[in-house]
Design an enzyme around this catalytic site. Structure first.
Site, PDB file in Angstrom:
ATOM      1  N   GLU A   1     -24.158 -39.448 -75.546  1.00  0.00           N
ATOM      2  CA  GLU A   1     -24.604 -38.346 -74.678  1.00  0.00           C
ATOM      3  C   GLU A   1     -25.833 -38.726 -73.877  1.00  0.00           C
ATOM      4  O   GLU A   1     -25.970 -38.327 -72.719  1.00  0.00           O
ATOM      5  CB  GLU A   1     -24.890 -37.104 -75.532  1.00  0.00           C
TER       6      GLU A   1
ATOM      7  N   ASP B   1     -26.905 -39.889 -80.867  1.00  0.00           N
ATOM      8  CA  ASP B   1     -27.784 -40.854 -80.207  1.00  0.00           C
ATOM      9  C   ASP B   1     -29.041 -40.177 -79.685  1.00  0.00           C
ATOM     10  O   ASP B   1     -29.056 -38.971 -79.422  1.00  0.00           O
ATOM     11  CB  ASP B   1     -27.058 -41.583 -79.080  1.00  0.00           C
TER      12      ASP B   1
END
Length: 384
Positions: free
Chosen positions: A141, A76
């Site tokens: 994250e 991400d």
């Protein structure tokens, strides 16, 4: 020219571009993990996709023996910001002036590409290596970090699995590739404080209780406190307010409540319990009528002392850059804080972080060539 026997730079660039071209704004994976899982499966990895809510995680392992070397990271990325201020579309990977541009180019899709290509190269030259290799990837994250790596670690704990060595591909370099690795991180503890007052007309303060005034002495003490002195690995613990709100918007109303959000970044000289107790003691000392909510997504501090992994990573960096990396625990949090619960030796190493989370994020092509060679040498040393 590439090192003799080193990964083909075009393989790393091509995979980096393929990843950057996938829109994976947290918590979206954007198809990055299926792409990587396909490559890893062809290399003999058993791939397990774990979906938790909106978050996609991948655990891939090759081999069953010890030691287990884990390569970890996230697919991400943060939002792009104003598209008009990018020099090229952030999700159209663009090479210009010796750099690869795009969101995630440095944080940290190029590291993931380098991990995969280095692993493929390692297996081509050493298909019967000792030990095992694993990949731990998440799309959480950059978000709350609740349904990502933390969930995989929980599953591994329940199955009695441990990792011996872990390299997280976070962009740790400051000015040049290899000038810094992270061998630990401070803990993070966030909370939301509600101070209860009594709303009233501002002209009749005797009928109200202003939560701003009530909190002010305690806030002054909290901001001036020395929570600890830190130690050889960590800076002193800090306490910072991030948001504060009170009032109805009208200028003639004493607010009935105040909300304040805060964060501790703490060293191993303090614990979550001690910090919570000391903060509450200050509030009670000043007679504050309060409520406290401790927020998820934090983590304990951890440090990997100089040892086998630090030595191997440092030597590989020196071999390809000529630099001896500085060991540091500064900066924000990373998923290494979760992995440290099941792995005694965890370090983070990746490209220069000067452009991460910024407009026109990029990585130098020269660094993109060296990164997989460094990771390859780490695998060679840990799994001879």
């Amino acid at each position: 020219m590439p090192d003799a026997g080193g990964p083909d730079p075009s393989r790393v660039l091509d995979l980096s571009r393929a990843l950057v071209g996938r829109r994976s704004v947290t918590p979206e994976d954007g198809g990055c993990q299926p792409l990587l899982a396909e490559r890893l499966a062809r290399a003999g990895f058993q791939c397990e996709s774990v979906v938790c809510g909106e978050v996609t995680n991948l655990w891939a392992r090759r081999g069953a023996a010890r030691p287990l070397v884990c390569l970890a990271g996230h697919t991400d990325v943060v939002p792009t910001g104003p598209l008009s201020e990018w020099h090229s579309d952030p999700f159209v990977p663009t090479v210009r002036e010796g750099r690869l541009y795009g969101r995630g180019a440095a944080d940290m899709k190029s590291s993931l590409a380098a991990f995969v290509v280095a692993t493929e190269m390692f297996l081509e030259e050493n298909p019967r290596h000792s030990g095992s290799i694993a990949f731990l990837l998440t799309s959480d994250e950059e978000g709350p970090s609740v349904d990502g790596t933390a969930r995989i670690v929980e599953r591994m704990k329940s199955r009695g699995e441990k990792i011996d060595y872990c390299i997280v591909g976070e962009p740790t370099s400051v000015s040049e590739l290899g000038d810094m690795i992270k061998n630990g991180r401070r803990g993070s503890l966030s909370g939301r404080l509600t101070v209860r007052g009594v709303q009233a007309h501002i002209a009749y303060p005797q009928l109200g209780k202003n939560p701003i005034h009530v909190l002010a002495p305690a806030l002054a003490e909290l901001t001036a406190m020395q929570w600890d002195r830190g130690n050889a690995h960590f800076q002193p613990t800090s306490w910072q307010c991030s948001n504060i709100h009170a009032g109805t918007g009208a200028g003639n109303v004493i607010p009935g409540s105040l909300s304040l959000e805060f964060n501790f970044r703490f060293s191993t000289e303090s614990t979550e319990a001690s910090l919570k107790a000391r903060l509450e003691a200050v509030l009670k000392k000043h007679g504050v009528d309060f409520g406290l909510e401790w927020l998820p997504g934090g983590g304990k501090p951890f440090v990997t002392e100089s040892g086998r992994l630090v030595e191997v990573v440092s030597q590989a960096i020196r071999g390809h850059t000529g630099r001896t990396p500085e060991l540091s625990t500064t900066g924000g949090t990373s998923d290494a804080r979760f992995i440290a619960e099941i792995c005694p030796e965890v370090v983070e190493f990746g490209p220069v972080n000067a452009s991460i989370h910024k407009l026109n994020e990029h990585i130098e092509l020269a660094a993109l060539e060296k990164l997989p060679r460094i990771y390859l040498d780490i695998l060679r040393a840990l799994l001879p």
